[in-house]
Design a protein around this motif. Structure first.
Motif, PDB file in Angstrom:
ATOM      1  N   UNK A 142      -4.186  32.780 -18.513  1.00 24.86           N
ATOM      2  CA  UNK A 142      -5.304  32.623 -17.591  1.00 24.86           C
ATOM      3  C   UNK A 142      -4.798  32.215 -16.222  1.00 24.86           C
ATOM      4  N   UNK A 143      -5.618  32.406 -15.212  1.00 27.17           N
ATOM      5  CA  UNK A 143      -5.328  31.836 -13.899  1.00 27.17           C
ATOM      6  C   UNK A 143      -6.590  31.177 -13.375  1.00 27.17           C
ATOM      7  N   UNK A 144      -6.394  30.183 -12.499  1.00 28.91           N
ATOM      8  CA  UNK A 144      -7.487  29.356 -12.002  1.00 28.91           C
ATOM      9  C   UNK A 144      -7.662  29.624 -10.508  1.00 28.91           C
ATOM     10  N   UNK A 145      -8.913  29.738 -10.079  1.00 27.80           N
ATOM     11  CA  UNK A 145      -9.199  30.046  -8.684  1.00 27.80           C
ATOM     12  C   UNK A 145     -10.603  29.565  -8.332  1.00 27.80           C
ATOM     13  N   UNK A 146     -10.927  29.657  -7.063  1.00 29.52           N
ATOM     14  CA  UNK A 146     -12.281  29.423  -6.603  1.00 29.52           C
ATOM     15  C   UNK A 146     -12.985  30.757  -6.435  1.00 29.52           C
ATOM     16  N   UNK A 147     -13.891  30.858  -5.465  1.00 28.95           N
ATOM     17  CA  UNK A 147     -14.537  32.155  -5.201  1.00 28.95           C
ATOM     18  C   UNK A 147     -13.498  33.124  -4.648  1.00 28.95           C
ATOM     19  N   UNK A 148     -13.313  34.235  -5.323  1.00 35.98           N
ATOM     20  CA  UNK A 148     -12.243  35.165  -4.931  1.00 35.98           C
ATOM     21  C   UNK A 148     -12.794  36.549  -4.668  1.00 35.98           C
TER      22      UNK A 148
END
Length: 463
Positions: A142-148
């Protein structure tokens, strides 16, 4: 001699008098002049790119850049044996960008040009996935991000990686460092801060995110790298906010992608992926091919692609240098601040980002303040009647039905053009006040134009 009954006027020639082929591959040939006129006239229906204030992409280049693009039309950049000097210019650009982003050893790190920043982002994501797997990673990465931007949703779906988007709680419009721990685990291959968010233009705080991951590693042992999506900010902050730490000065940042065809000032079709050190790009992603005349390494998703964008990028780098880029990019922020001040003075708007180079890219984003007789889609629609394409769109779903507008200030958008836009906004608002829309327009009804994707809009961003 009798007069000819045939006319030599272009518009009496077939098929201009009969209509252009549309439904099936045409059987007959036609004069090049006729074919050109058909295509040229149809393109008149497109918007004027200089007035498209929704696009992040380059819409103005000088004549020298146009000449270099034309002269490089037949250069296939992947064929390094046939076009060795084009390949050399690409490597010079990689070293220059690595130096710009403070790589520890710019002369020996690895990087590549791409067809846009979306491809570059996916290469950075694949490298992170391969590094995680090489360390014994199992299960679903998985990867973690905000609004992309939608390219990251594509990456997750195409390459079987779970995307963990942190919800925007309270008044937050970006991913915050204190939300990371709850979303990261042993299968997290990377955290992706956006350095120039599509929605608002704001920078996410890469340095704070890096510190939070340092603390997470001290507490749990999880060593999670950062990939920075600097599609829009990568060619701005080094010149306009050089003290802002977001790049390879942070050891946890292993790769960065950026669009050359945005604030890098290159024509459309230019992107860059740069790794902190050569060891951060797994060898399994590099292929050696020998069927174009020599043995050469390639690590792109594309294969054959044009070389003109790289040639023109190198031209811009050496033409402007640090001094020139600083002047050009600083001028963009000056126009953005002037525009933000003018929009705020119109009355019913709250500025979200007003062109502060330490907070975000050269853009202005705003929302309606209080109840009005119209919404931002109505305003966007009215501005279209004057030729302006200004994006109106909803924020991510966890922010409810909140709608904002955004203007991207690009090279070629002058203060005078900003004043013309402000006058047209004033006229449009007066018209909407005098004649309120009978029904509130939805995004779909108004066209919802935005060149850069939002998860709700699902339109593409040419990285």
């Amino acid at each position: 001699m009798p007069e000819s009954t045939e006319s030599d006027d272009l518009f009496t020639m077939f098929p201009l008098e009969a209509g252009a082929p549309k439904a099936a591959f045409p059987k007959a040939e036609m004069f090049g002049q006729v074919a050109y006129q058909i295509v040229h006239d149809e393109l008149l229906l497109d918007g004027v790119s200089r007035m498209n204030l929704a696009t992040f992409c380059t819409t103005w280049v000088d004549d020298h850049a146009r000449r270099l693009m034309a002269e490089s039309l037949d250069k296939n950049i992947v064929d390094k044996d046939e076009y060795p000097q084009t390949a050399e210019l690409e490597q010079r650009c990689v070293r220059m960008i690595a130096d710009l982003w403070h790589a520890p050893d710019p002369a020996h790190t690895l990087g590549t040009s791409t067809t846009g920043s979306s491809e570059a982002a996916m290469l950075g994501g694949l490298a992170a996935k391969f590094r995680w797997r090489a360390k014994g990673g199992k299960g679903i990465p998985n990867f973690v991000c905000g609004p992309v931007q939608v390219c990251w949703e594509k990456f997750a779906r195409y390459f079987d990686v779970e995307i963990r988007q942190i919800p925007l709680r309270g008044d937050r419009l970006t991913m915050h460092a204190d939300d990371l721990a709850a979303h990261c685990d042993e299968n997290t291959i990377m955290v992706v801060p956006t350095f120039g968010q599509t929605f608002t233009g704001l920078f996410e705080d890469v340095a704070a995110i890096s510190r939070a991951l340092d603390e997470l590693q001290a507490a749990t042992g999880l060593d999670i790298p950062i990939h920075v999506d600097a599609a829009s900010g990568g060619f701005l902050a080094p010149f306009t906010a050089p003290d802002l730490v977001w790049d390879f000065r942070l050891s946890r940042v292993k790769s960065i992608n950026a669009s050359g065809h945005k604030t890098g000032l290159a024509p459309l079709g230019s992107g860059w992926a740069i790794w902190r050190e050569a060891t951060d790009l797994p060898a399994e992603l590099i292929f050696n091919v020998d069927y174009l005349g020599g043995n050469m390494a390639t690590f792109n998703l594309n294969f054959s692609r044009p070389g003109g964008q790289v040639v023109t990028s190198y031209y811009q780098f050496i033409r402007l240098g640090r001094v020139g880029y600083t002047l050009v990019q600083s001028a963009l922020y000056g126009v953005a601040k002037h525009l933000a001040k003018g929009i705020a003075a119109l009355g019913p708007f709250e500025i979200i980002h007003g062109g502060d180079p330490h907070r975000g890219i050269a853009a202005v984003s705003w929302r309606l303040a209080g109840e009005q007789t119209y919404n931002l889609y109505d305003l966007s629609d009215r501005l279209r009647t004057r030729g302006w394409l200004v994006a109106a769109y909803p924020l991510p779903a966890d922010r409810g039905a909140e709608t904002i507008m955004r203007v991207l200030v690009r090279h070629g958008f002058s203060r005078d053009m900003a004043d013309l836009l402000l006058e047209d906004m004033k006229r449009a608002m007066a018209q909407l006040d005098r004649h309120p829309p009978s029904t509130s327009m939805t995004q779909e009804e108004s066209g919802g134009f935005t060149h850069n994707a939002t998860p709700a809009v699902r339109m593409h961003r040419p990285h």
